[in-house]
Design a protein around this motif. Structure first.
Motif, PDB file in Angstrom:
ATOM      1  N   ALA A 192       0.831  -1.211   0.000  1.00  0.00           N
ATOM      2  CA  ALA A 192       0.000   0.000   0.000  1.00  0.00           C
ATOM      3  C   ALA A 192       0.861   1.256   0.000  1.00  0.00           C
ATOM      4  CB  ALA A 192      -0.933  -0.002   1.210  1.00  0.00           C
ATOM      5  N   LEU A 193       1.974   1.211   0.708  1.00  0.00           N
ATOM      6  CA  LEU A 193       2.858   2.386   0.783  1.00  0.00           C
ATOM      7  C   LEU A 193       3.501   2.700  -0.565  1.00  0.00           C
ATOM      8  CD1 LEU A 193       4.695   1.673   4.181  1.00  0.00           C
ATOM      9  CD2 LEU A 193       2.619   3.006   3.783  1.00  0.00           C
ATOM     10  N   GLU A 195       1.899   2.257  -3.554  1.00  0.00           N
ATOM     11  CA  GLU A 195       0.877   2.474  -4.574  1.00  0.00           C
ATOM     12  C   GLU A 195       1.105   3.811  -5.303  1.00  0.00           C
ATOM     13  OE1 GLU A 195      -2.593   0.817  -5.538  1.00  0.00           O
ATOM     14  OE2 GLU A 195      -0.781  -0.411  -5.470  1.00  0.00           O
ATOM     15  N   TYR A 198       0.232   7.559  -3.935  1.00  0.00           N
ATOM     16  CA  TYR A 198       0.085   7.462  -2.476  1.00  0.00           C
ATOM     17  C   TYR A 198       0.267   8.843  -1.844  1.00  0.00           C
ATOM     18  CZ  TYR A 198       0.748   5.904   2.339  1.00  0.00           C
ATOM     19  OH  TYR A 198       0.607   5.719   3.681  1.00  0.00           O
ATOM     20  N   ARG A 199      -0.655   9.196  -0.953  1.00  0.00           N
ATOM     21  CA  ARG A 199      -0.511  10.475  -0.253  1.00  0.00           C
ATOM     22  C   ARG A 199      -1.273  10.416   1.064  1.00  0.00           C
ATOM     23  NH1 ARG A 199      -4.608  11.003  -3.776  1.00  0.00           N
ATOM     24  NH2 ARG A 199      -6.450  12.244  -3.185  1.00  0.00           N
ATOM     25  N   ALA A 243      -3.169   4.977   0.406  1.00  0.00           N
ATOM     26  CA  ALA A 243      -3.121   4.407  -0.945  1.00  0.00           C
ATOM     27  C   ALA A 243      -4.378   4.737  -1.736  1.00  0.00           C
ATOM     28  CB  ALA A 243      -2.952   2.889  -0.864  1.00  0.00           C
ATOM     29  N   ARG A 292       9.402   6.207   0.363  1.00  0.00           N
ATOM     30  CA  ARG A 292       8.403   5.156   0.574  1.00  0.00           C
ATOM     31  C   ARG A 292       9.000   3.757   0.451  1.00  0.00           C
ATOM     32  NH1 ARG A 292       3.960   5.275  -3.030  1.00  0.00           N
ATOM     33  NH2 ARG A 292       4.910   6.697  -4.518  1.00  0.00           N
TER      34      ARG A 292
END
Length: 330
Positions: A192-193, A195, A198-199, A243, A292
């Motif tokens: 997920a980190l 993706e 990602y923010r 994500a 990330r």
């Protein structure tokens, strides 16, 4: 001569006075912070509608406490009621930072909550119980038992049976289930980190860092384990929320719900609390610098260490976690 019309002004004053006297419950305080976290995580703008059903599903509680938490947020000006019902994000919510007050000392309900979690985990409580069973077993009042059962139902740990009694819902309790849970989380959370797009919402990292620092500074007691788990669950859920993939988020929310009851009884000592918090803070530091890849590597190592402890009782050499990151990402 008195008018037959009701005195609207007096009625309004009485309602306001009554509202001031009704303090939010502990759960409502937690939900106020949770709702603000949702606003930040989803980057909701002022005027965005806050659906009670969606919030209840997101926060894993029933609609009733969510509605009460929204009322308290509206009194603080962080959300606003709509003309036709419902609540909407207010300008002040975007600037709000830490909103959860410091937790007071443990109450009888806190101690009973933890005792039930501990006994259920140890297999000392049957799947189905009555209020009378709990009153006799723990020598507490009916009011305390009812308060705890309501709290347990709000986190989907128990369910009222038709007619009489309560039933405990499935949790992750045996070693095989724990191992499967950690393998699933190891697949989802680091990925997920990484993706695309990602923010995290502005302020989320600062809020979460403050909560971890407060946890490190809080004198440890057995009932602190409940606050520890909720902070831990919100940390992992909030990272996956970044994500912006609803299916990843639902999977982690389900894991948090299944883990919740068995994890309320923390048995690994305060030293491991310190280690876990510091590992979380390392991950936040890497995300803050937009590294990330390193954050994902740290997350994998964090979950591996937690799995060894939860499944086998092995205390890992977590001081090496930072040293192994470079090797893990090259």
């Amino acid at each position: 001569m008195q008018s037959g019309k009701p005195n609207v002004f007096c009625h309004s004053m009485k309602q306001k006075s009554l509202a001031r006297r009704i303090a939010p419950s502990r759960l409502q305080n937690e939900l106020r912070a949770g709702i603000l976290a949702v606003i930040r995580a989803d980057l909701l703008e002022p005027g965005a509608r806050l659906g009670e059903v969606a919030l209840a599903e997101r926060l894993q509680v029933s609609r009733t406490p969510v509605r009460a938490a929204l009322v308290h947020l509206a009194r603080r000006g962080l959300v606003r009621p709509g003309k036709r019902g419902g609540y909407f994000v207010a300008e002040a919510a975007l600037a709000a930072r830490k909103t959860t007050p410091r937790q007071p000392g443990p109450t009888d309900a806190d101690r009973l909550f933890l005792a039930i979690a501990r006994d259920r985990r140890a297999g000392k409580l049957l799947e189905e119980v009555s209020e009378g069973d709990l009153i006799r077993r723990y020598d507490v009042t009916r009011a305390t038992v009812q308060q705890v059962l309501v709290r347990l139902s709000e986190v989907t740990a128990v369910q009222r049976k038709p007619g009489h009694g309560w039933r405990f819902l499935p949790t992750i309790s045996d070693p095989k289930a724990r191992a499967e849970s950690y393998r699933l989380r190891r697949i989802i959370e680091p990925a997920a980190l990484l993706e695309p797009g990602y923010r995290l919402a502005p302020g989320w990292i600062e809020d979460m860092r403050e909560r971890h620092q407060d946890m490190l500074a809080t004198p440890w007691s057995e009932t602190t384990s409940i606050a520890l788990y909720e902070m831990n669950a919100q940390f992992h859920e909030g990272l996956v929320a970044g994500a912006h993939n609803r299916y990843l988020l639902v999977a982690i929310q389900q894991q948090n719900r299944l883990r919740r009851f068995s994890n309320y009884d923390w048995t690994h000592g305060h030293e491991r609390v310190v280690v876990s918090c510091r590992e979380h803070l390392q991950i936040l530091d890497r995300l803050e610098t937009e590294d990330r890849e390193s954050a994902a590597a740290l997350m994998r190592q964090h979950l591996d260490a937690a799995a060894k402890l939860a499944i086998h009782g092995v205390v890992p050499g977590s001081s090496l976690i930072g040293r192994r990151v470079r090797a893990a990402i090259t």
